[in-house]
Design a protein around this motif. Structure first.
Motif, PDB file in Angstrom:
ATOM      1  N   VAL A 146     -43.947  18.341  43.758  1.00 40.64           N
ATOM      2  CA  VAL A 146     -42.913  18.333  44.796  1.00 40.64           C
ATOM      3  C   VAL A 146     -41.570  18.023  44.146  1.00 40.64           C
ATOM      4  O   VAL A 146     -41.392  16.966  43.536  1.00 40.64           O
ATOM      5  N   GLN A 147     -40.632  18.942  44.265  1.00 46.24           N
ATOM      6  CA  GLN A 147     -39.270  18.673  43.803  1.00 46.24           C
ATOM      7  C   GLN A 147     -38.529  17.985  44.948  1.00 46.24           C
ATOM      8  O   GLN A 147     -38.357  18.558  46.027  1.00 46.24           O
ATOM      9  N   GLU A 148     -38.130  16.743  44.738  1.00 47.03           N
ATOM     10  CA  GLU A 148     -37.507  15.975  45.817  1.00 47.03           C
ATOM     11  C   GLU A 148     -36.087  16.483  46.089  1.00 47.03           C
ATOM     12  O   GLU A 148     -35.446  17.092  45.237  1.00 47.03           O
ATOM     13  N   HIS A 149     -35.610  16.185  47.313  1.00 45.37           N
ATOM     14  CA  HIS A 149     -34.328  16.762  47.746  1.00 45.37           C
ATOM     15  C   HIS A 149     -33.226  15.730  47.922  1.00 45.37           C
ATOM     16  O   HIS A 149     -32.457  15.789  48.857  1.00 45.37           O
ATOM     17  N   GLY A 150     -33.125  14.768  47.034  1.00 48.36           N
ATOM     18  CA  GLY A 150     -32.059  13.778  47.123  1.00 48.36           C
ATOM     19  C   GLY A 150     -32.526  12.479  47.740  1.00 48.36           C
ATOM     20  O   GLY A 150     -31.993  11.413  47.451  1.00 48.36           O
ATOM     21  N   GLN A 151     -33.526  12.555  48.612  1.00 45.93           N
ATOM     22  CA  GLN A 151     -34.137  11.372  49.181  1.00 45.93           C
ATOM     23  C   GLN A 151     -35.609  11.347  48.779  1.00 45.93           C
ATOM     24  O   GLN A 151     -36.232  12.395  48.581  1.00 45.93           O
ATOM     25  N   SER A 152     -36.146  10.169  48.669  1.00 42.52           N
ATOM     26  CA  SER A 152     -37.532  10.042  48.226  1.00 42.52           C
ATOM     27  C   SER A 152     -38.483  10.719  49.220  1.00 42.52           C
ATOM     28  O   SER A 152     -38.334  10.591  50.432  1.00 42.52           O
ATOM     29  N   LEU A 153     -39.430  11.462  48.660  1.00 50.84           N
ATOM     30  CA  LEU A 153     -40.479  12.070  49.483  1.00 50.84           C
ATOM     31  C   LEU A 153     -41.810  11.370  49.225  1.00 50.84           C
ATOM     32  O   LEU A 153     -42.871  11.987  49.275  1.00 50.84           O
ATOM     33  N   SER A 154     -41.732  10.068  48.949  1.00 50.35           N
ATOM     34  CA  SER A 154     -42.941   9.317  48.609  1.00 50.35           C
ATOM     35  C   SER A 154     -43.950   9.331  49.752  1.00 50.35           C
ATOM     36  O   SER A 154     -45.164   9.403  49.520  1.00 50.35           O
ATOM     37  N   MET A 155     -43.464   9.282  51.003  1.00 52.28           N
ATOM     38  CA  MET A 155     -44.394   9.289  52.131  1.00 52.28           C
ATOM     39  C   MET A 155     -45.096  10.638  52.236  1.00 52.28           C
ATOM     40  O   MET A 155     -46.279  10.709  52.575  1.00 52.28           O
ATOM     41  N   VAL A 156     -44.380  11.716  51.916  1.00 52.32           N
ATOM     42  CA  VAL A 156     -44.996  13.038  51.889  1.00 52.32           C
ATOM     43  C   VAL A 156     -46.078  13.086  50.824  1.00 52.32           C
ATOM     44  O   VAL A 156     -47.188  13.583  51.054  1.00 52.32           O
ATOM     45  N   ALA A 157     -45.758  12.541  49.647  1.00 54.78           N
ATOM     46  CA  ALA A 157     -46.732  12.520  48.554  1.00 54.78           C
ATOM     47  C   ALA A 157     -47.975  11.738  48.956  1.00 54.78           C
ATOM     48  O   ALA A 157     -49.111  12.163  48.701  1.00 54.78           O
TER      49      ALA A 157
END
Length: 375
Positions: A151-162
């Motif tokens: 997952v290439q993040e978009h400026g904000q953390s996508l940790s919950m998505v991960a």
């Protein structure tokens, strides 16, 4: 703030518009001022993206290259360009592109699609909405057990998505190329917050979802968040470049508008229509009746109707997109503070609204919410 007098040559003459963008701001301010608007500029985010440490990005890249990738989720054009540029400095660009090229690629929107294709990569699918949530919805129901997802993040953390993907058995690696941070000088933002809360601007434009969060955080620190939310719900138009940015307002129960095409010029063009029409009042043909709204004044077939705060808030929320369904949760969020926090409160407010303006004006859409019966 009273309604301005408008000029046919300059459709935004007399309107004051807050601008929260940091990037491409000269273009946006120019578009607004050429249409007669007075602009209040208050950047919500730092002008420069806060790049992740080079060593951290290289470690993440080498981790991506260490094993085959089954799915690659690309989220921003600027992030992809920066990542590939960094890989070129390390002599890894061709290897990275070839490695990702062997994966199924999903892209969030046209900017990431453009960056992918510029480097010889092709997406298998991208949502029309440009919303990352729809990328995840596209994966729902698929067997991800043992699948490696980058997952290439978009400026904000996508940790919950991960975390959510890992719960489904996926092996997830996130690559953070840059972080979005608040503007270095909060002074202009504090000034804009006062202008919003005091109803001294007619509209505020947003070109990035993090800008919404930054403004609300700043409003909270000044103690005026509730006033800002109330102003956006009633008198100040929240104008967003697209649905991703508009979705950031849902948390606050704030209605917003966005154009069909997520482009700056389209957002300004929409303001040319929205602001003068709001100033003149909103006229709707609903269930055989003529409904006219101007601020908190409501007329039905020419007769004034007095509404208490809760049904008035429901009516304002339904009028934002006439004919579109508004969920009970969104209507609950739109109710004034102090209202009992349950869907029963929404049902009571709808019942009072129907009693005042006509039972057929507001339609129930089973399991979804309510809509205005526009004709």
């Amino acid at each position: 703030m009273g309604p301005p007098s408008t000029s046919p040559e300059l459709p935004l003459t007399g309107f004051r518009v807050g601008v929260t963008a940091a990037r491409k701001v000269e273009e946006q301010i120019g578009l607004l001022e050429r249409r007669g608007a007075e602009v209040v500029w208050a950047p919500a985010l730092s002008l420069e993206a806060n790049h992740v440490e080079d060593a951290d990005l290289r470690r993440a890249t080498e981790d991506v290259l260490s094993r085959p990738v089954d799915l690659f989720l690309a989220t921003t054009g600027i992030g992809l360009k920066a990542w590939f540029a960094a890989a070129e400095r390390w002599g890894l660009r061709e290897e990275l592109i070839a490695h990702l090229g062997g994966a199924e690629i999903l892209a969030r929107g046209p900017k990431s699609v453009g960056a992918l294709r510029a480097h010889g990569l092709r997406e298998l699918w991208a949502p029309a909405s440009e919303e990352f949530e729809d990328v995840l919805e596209h994966l729902r129901g698929r067997d991800l057990d043992g699948r490696r997802i980058v997952v290439q993040e978009h400026g904000q953390s996508l940790s919950m998505v991960a975390h959510a993907l890992r719960r489904r058995g996926a092996d997830v690696s996130s690559v953070a190329v840059y972080r979005v941070v608040a503007a270095e000088d909060p002074g202009p933002m504090f000034h804009l917050i006062d202008e919003i809360a005091d109803r001294q601007v007619h509209a505020v434009t947003f070109t990035a979802a993090p800008a919404v969060a930054a403004l609300m955080d700043a409003a909270g620190s000044t103690g005026r968040r509730e006033e800002v939310v109330g102003a956006f719900q009633a008198d100040v138009l929240a104008s967003c470049v697209g649905p991703v940015t508009a979705a950031a307002f849902e948390l606050w129960g704030v209605p917003s508008v966005f154009p069909e095409r997520s482009r700056l010029a389209a957002m300004i063009k929409q303001l040319e229509v929205e602001l003068p029409s709001r100033s003149a009042g909103t006229r709707l043909d609903v269930a055989g009746r003529v409904l006219l709204l101007h601020g908190d004044d409501v007329l039905v077939d020419g007769a004034e109707v007095r509404l208490s705060p809760a049904p008035l808030a429901v009516l304002h929320a339904l009028v934002v997109n006439p004919g579109h369904v508004v969920s009970r949760a969104d209507l609950l969020a739109a109710l004034p503070s102090g209202t009992a926090g349950s869907e029963h409160a929404v049902e009571m407010a709808v019942a009072r609204l129907r009693s005042a303006v006509g039972t057929r004006v507001v339609q129930t859409v089973v399991r979804r919410g309510y809509r205005l019966a526009v004709t």
